[in-house]
Design an enzyme around this catalytic site. Structure first.
Site, PDB file in Angstrom:
ATOM      1  N   TYR A   1       2.477   5.730  -0.968  1.00 33.16           N
ATOM      2  CA  TYR A   1       1.042   5.980  -0.870  1.00 33.16           C
ATOM      3  C   TYR A   1       0.350   5.706  -2.199  1.00 33.16           C
ATOM      4  O   TYR A   1      -0.639   4.962  -2.269  1.00 33.16           O
ATOM      5  CB  TYR A   1       0.787   7.420  -0.417  1.00 33.16           C
TER       6      TYR A   1
ATOM      7  N   ASP B   1     -12.304  -3.830  11.874  1.00 31.55           N
ATOM      8  CA  ASP B   1     -10.947  -3.818  11.336  1.00 31.55           C
ATOM      9  C   ASP B   1     -11.026  -4.264   9.875  1.00 31.55           C
ATOM     10  O   ASP B   1     -11.270  -5.432   9.583  1.00 31.55           O
ATOM     11  CB  ASP B   1     -10.056  -4.769  12.140  1.00 31.55           C
TER      12      ASP B   1
ATOM     13  N   THR C   1      -3.609   7.656   4.823  1.00 28.50           N
ATOM     14  CA  THR C   1      -3.456   8.860   4.001  1.00 28.50           C
ATOM     15  C   THR C   1      -2.248   9.718   4.360  1.00 28.50           C
ATOM     16  O   THR C   1      -2.080  10.796   3.810  1.00 28.50           O
ATOM     17  CB  THR C   1      -4.715   9.731   4.098  1.00 28.50           C
TER      18      THR C   1
END
Length: 297
Positions: free
Chosen positions: A125, A36, A62
């Site tokens: 993003y 992680d 993404t």
């Protein structure tokens, strides 16, 4: 050279893993289940277990449109995690290669973007990726940030594979024609990463931020037409590729109208240049439609 790859399940991670196997390179490929990246302890344990000469972070959130409704998750993966990784790499004295994006720019520039152009992301993003870059720079000197754009390849989900899927049963595709950029094959990004990794490990790298985009510029419409034209040699199908404007295809996240990246600094520094996007498009379509034994889902 021992490479530790984070984000092994993504389209770039899978490409880099395949290239490492092809070249007999020692690469430990870790996916999210294995490590992680938002957990500093987990990242530290991965570094201790694998003792890499270089770390490559290909992990990212993404989903550009979904990020608008999941800003906290996008920030955790794209902004916070790269900083944590960079801090652990700095503590271990290991260089970091991190993959970033053209979305850190607003797309209003007339010509190609160079590394020193001011950042002005349009959405969540891009803002989180820009924040990730800043966190890496703050953590230490020994890093390479590679910005790329319009990524496609034989693995995972991407624009090229979407076009192939839609072309199977549609007679008309409507594709945005007023956004331009450099389609970049995952093969070229993977090869570029390895070209940069060697001097990074040797300590002779010129640290900092670089652009690594495909050679040549087109629009999404032009890219789609090239995909359909090549696919037709296998399928016999040639649906119409109709040009539309960005305004005619509204999305939750705004896209840069210009995503052209000037990759000459990377070429001068690491002696690698991505192949022309037209060539790579043909190769990827050929691999997918010729039913290559490579698993390409």
């Amino acid at each position: 050279m021992r490479v530790l790859l984070l984000g092994a399940d993504g389209q770039l991670g899978r490409e880099l893993t395949a290239l490492a196997v092809e070249r007999g390179l020692a690469l430990a490929a870790l996916n999210r289940a294995a490590t992680d990246i938002t957990d500093p302890v987990a990242v530290a344990k991965a570094l201790e277990a694998h003792k890499p000469d270089v770390v490559v972070n290909a992990a990212a959130y993404t989903a550009v449109d979904k990020a608008e409704s999941e800003p906290d998750l996008a920030a955790k993966v794209n902004a916070v995690a790269p900083g944590l990784i960079a801090e652990r790499c700095a503590s271990a004295g290991v260089p970091l290669i991190h993959v970033s994006t053209d979305y850190v720019f607003d797309g209003t520039k007339t010509g190609a973007y160079v590394e020193s152009d001011p950042l002005a992301p349009l959405g969540v993003y891009g803002r989180t990726k820009a924040a990730g870059e800043a966190a890496i720079r703050a953590a230490g000197e020994k890093h390479l940030i590679l910005r790329t754009a319009w990524v496609y390849g034989i693995y995972g989900n991407n624009f090229l594979k979407t076009m192939l899927r839609l072309a199977k049963d549609r007679d008309r595709l409507t594709i945005v024609a007023d956004q331009r950029g450099c389609p970049t094959a995952t093969r070229d990004i993977a090869e570029g990463i390895l070209a940069a990794a060697a001097p990074a490990v040797a300590g002779s790298a010129r640290w900092g931020t670089y652009h690594l985009g495909g050679t040549g510029v087109t629009t999404w419409h032009g890219f789609a037409q090239a995909i359909i034209d090549r696919a037709a040699t296998y399928t016999g199908r040639r649906p119409e590729v109709a040009a539309i404007t960005t305004a005619e295809y509204p999305t939750p996240a705004r896209r840069p109208a210009n995503s052209e990246l000037d990759s000459s600094l990377f070429e001068r520094t690491f002696h690698f240049r991505a192949a022309p996007w037209q060539q790579r498009t043909v190769e990827v379509v050929d691999t997918l439609l010729a039913k290559s034994p490579v698993e390409a889902s």
